[in-house]
Each structure stands twice: as structure tokens, then as C-alpha cells.
Design an enzyme around this catalytic site. Structure first.
Site, short mmCIF file in Angstrom:
data_model
loop_
_atom_site.label_atom_id
_atom_site.label_comp_id
_atom_site.label_asym_id
_atom_site.label_seq_id
_atom_site.Cartn_x
_atom_site.Cartn_y
_atom_site.Cartn_z
N LYS A 176 5.79 57.58 44.54
CA LYS A 176 5.64 56.12 44.49
C LYS A 176 6.18 55.48 45.75
O LYS A 176 5.55 54.61 46.36
CB LYS A 176 6.35 55.56 43.26
CG LYS A 176 6.28 54.03 43.17
CD LYS A 176 7.46 53.43 42.45
CE LYS A 176 8.70 53.39 43.31
NZ LYS A 176 9.81 52.63 42.72
N CYS A 246 4.20 41.99 30.06
CA CYS A 246 4.02 43.27 29.38
C CYS A 246 5.30 44.09 29.49
O CYS A 246 5.36 45.15 30.13
CB CYS A 246 2.82 44.02 29.97
SG CYS A 246 2.18 45.33 28.90
N CYS A 253 3.01 39.66 23.87
CA CYS A 253 1.56 39.68 23.64
C CYS A 253 1.00 38.29 23.34
O CYS A 253 -0.13 37.97 23.72
CB CYS A 253 1.22 40.64 22.50
SG CYS A 253 1.63 42.36 22.86
N CYS A 256 -0.04 36.59 26.43
CA CYS A 256 -0.90 37.35 27.33
C CYS A 256 -2.36 36.97 27.17
O CYS A 256 -2.88 36.93 26.05
CB CYS A 256 -0.72 38.85 27.06
SG CYS A 256 -1.73 39.89 28.13
N CYS A 262 -6.85 43.83 24.61
CA CYS A 262 -5.88 44.88 24.93
C CYS A 262 -5.77 45.84 23.75
O CYS A 262 -5.46 45.40 22.64
CB CYS A 262 -4.51 44.27 25.23
SG CYS A 262 -3.22 45.53 25.47
#
Length: 268
Positions: A176, A246, A253, A256, A262
């Protein structure tokens, strides 16, 4: 300012070929396995373009910790390019298992002392530890920073490597970090930088064909289908989305925009 200053990606337009996506999505809606795929068809997740655009909308204010204190904000953009790249790498090494706010503060303390390859090599371990504390695993990071900095001095003339393959050979530098170093320091996209946020959200949205256990698995899975022109943007988008909405535990949620499309929204 160096070209790395342009790292924070703008909002790119949705890629083309949406018709193709629609026909493929229908083929997989019933959850057929790989054997049911049409010959030569490339898998891609259902609704991903719409999910991506909604995440862009939620990230439009750019006010997550990663936006204000992420690695791209931690280096001295007025420093010579070689020094700037070294500072990017050091910030990435400090950022592992550490909140952006803590990494940013540690980098500011280091920069106040003049953050270069030579200044770090001249610093004793105790002093370096006192400066970077309380970043996560700071004792290990002191060791890795000193080892990596010595390698950069001896092998790369004080600069950092310009390939992922060489970067991951440095002590304390994982995939990463290597991909982000390529993005930020070299303005080059060699792959997708996948941290815990990108890993978690990719699995929740089912942007991976099969559930993945590790970020490196997720990187490979994403690179198989995500258009290359989105590889740089996706880390920045999903990290901030993961910091604000998230969340790892108790994701928000109800706030969102992807709640209705989702796969994980109803379950969490």
C-alpha cells in the site's frame, strides 16, 4: 510546487461502456458461478458505476481527515524534489496503524528539525523515537526508518526508488505504501493502493468477485476489473468515505447515498 502537489485527484467523469456493464450485470444477478460467465466476458460488480458516483458526491466536500492531514499534506512542497519524495515515504511509513492526525503532527515535528536523509541519519534512535511518538508501533518504526534511510543514502543517492518492486524491498514499506509513494512522490500509477478502508468497503460493496481476507488480495481483485484511469482516485475516495460514513464498526448506513444499492446495508 512539485508535480506531486497535484496528487489529490479531481472528480473524474464516469467511464464509458455503460451498455456493456448492463448486459453483464443481468448475467450475474442470479449469483451464477464462474462457469456461467460468457466466454471472454470480463466480470464487474453490479451497480458499481452508480455506487462510485454516489461516493464521489458524498466526498465532494473533501473534509475527511485524509483530505486535511493525509500523506499528500505532510511533506514540504517547497523542498527540492528528492527531499520531498523522501518526506512522502517517511510519512507513509509513519502512517501505518496510525490516524492521519497523529501522522501529520509527527511529520510536522520532524520537519521543524529539517527533515532530510542526512538529518535522520545523524539523529540517534532515542531522539527519533521521542519526535515520532505516539505513532503506532513507534519503536519498530524508528528501526525501519533508520534502516531504510541508510539504504536510500547508500543505494539511491538519497532519493527513493521509482518502482513498486524496489520500494517494497525497503524495511517497513508494504505494498500500500509503495503504490501511494508512486502516486504522490512520482506521480505514477503502478497499481491501486489498498488500505483497511479500501479493503473493507470493497468487500461490503462486493467489488471483489469473492470475499478477500487481506488488502493485497483486494488490490489484485480490484485491478482485474476497475478501469485503470480510476486507480489513483479510488484510494482517496474510499479512505475518506471509510473515515466518515462507512465506518469499521457501526457504519452510518442511514446517511449513505448507497443505502438502497449496497449489498451490506441491510445486514449491518
Amino acid at each position: 510546487a512539485s508535480r506531486a502537489g497535484r496528487q489529490v485527484p479531481g472528480t473524474a467523469g464516469a467511464p464509458r461502456h455503460s451498455r456493456r456493464r448492463k448486459s453483464l450485470a443481468i448475467a450475474y444477478e442470479a449469483g451464477q458461478d464462474n462457469a456461467a460467465e460468457p466466454p471472454g466476458a470480463r466480470w464487474e460488480p453490479r451497480d458499481w458505476r452508480e455506487q462510485l458516483q454516489r461516493i464521489r458526491d458524498m466526498r465532494s466536500s473533501r473534509d475527511a481527515p485524509v483530505d486535511e492531514m493525509g500523506v499528500h499534506k505532510c511533506y514540504d512542497s517547497s523542498a527540492p524534489p528528492q527531499v520531498m519524495r523522501y518526506q512522502v515515504l517517511l510519512a507513509l511509513m509513519l502512517s501505518s496503524q496510525t490516524k492521519d492526525q497523529v501522522t501529520s503532527a509527527a511529520m510536522l515535528r520532524l520537519r521543524r528539525r529539517g527533515l532530510t536523509v542526512d538529518s535522520v541519519l545523524q539523529m540517534d534512535d532515542e531522539t527519533l523515537g521521542q519526535i515520532i511518538y505516539p505513532v503506532g508501533f513507534w519503536r519498530n518504526k524508528v528501526k525501519y526508518i533508520k534502516q531504510t534511510t541508510a539504504i536510500l543514502k547508500q543505494k539511491y543517492g538519497g532519493d527513493i526508488p521509482s518502482t513498486v518492486e524496489e520500494l517494497v524491498q525497503l524495511p517497513g514499506v508494504g505494498p500500500k505504501m509503495a503504490h501511494l509513494a508512486m502516486h504522490i512522490a512520482w506521480d505514477s500509477v503502478a497499481g491501486i493502493a489498498v488500505d483497511t478502508h479500501v479493503h473493507r468497503i470493497s468487500n461490503r460493496l462486493k467489488w471483489v468477485k469473492k470475499e478477500t481476507k487481506y488488502p493485497e488480495e483486494t488490490r489484485v481483485a480490484l485491478e482485474e476489473w476497475l478501469p485503470r484511469d480510476l486507480w489513483k482516485e479510488i484510494n482517496w475516495l474510499l479512505v475518506g468515505f471509510g473515515q466518515q460514513t462507512c465506518l469499521p464498526v457501526n457504519p452510518r448506513c442511514s446517511q449513505c447515498l448507497n443505502q438502497d444499492i449496497c449489498p451490506a446495508a441491510k445486514r449491518l
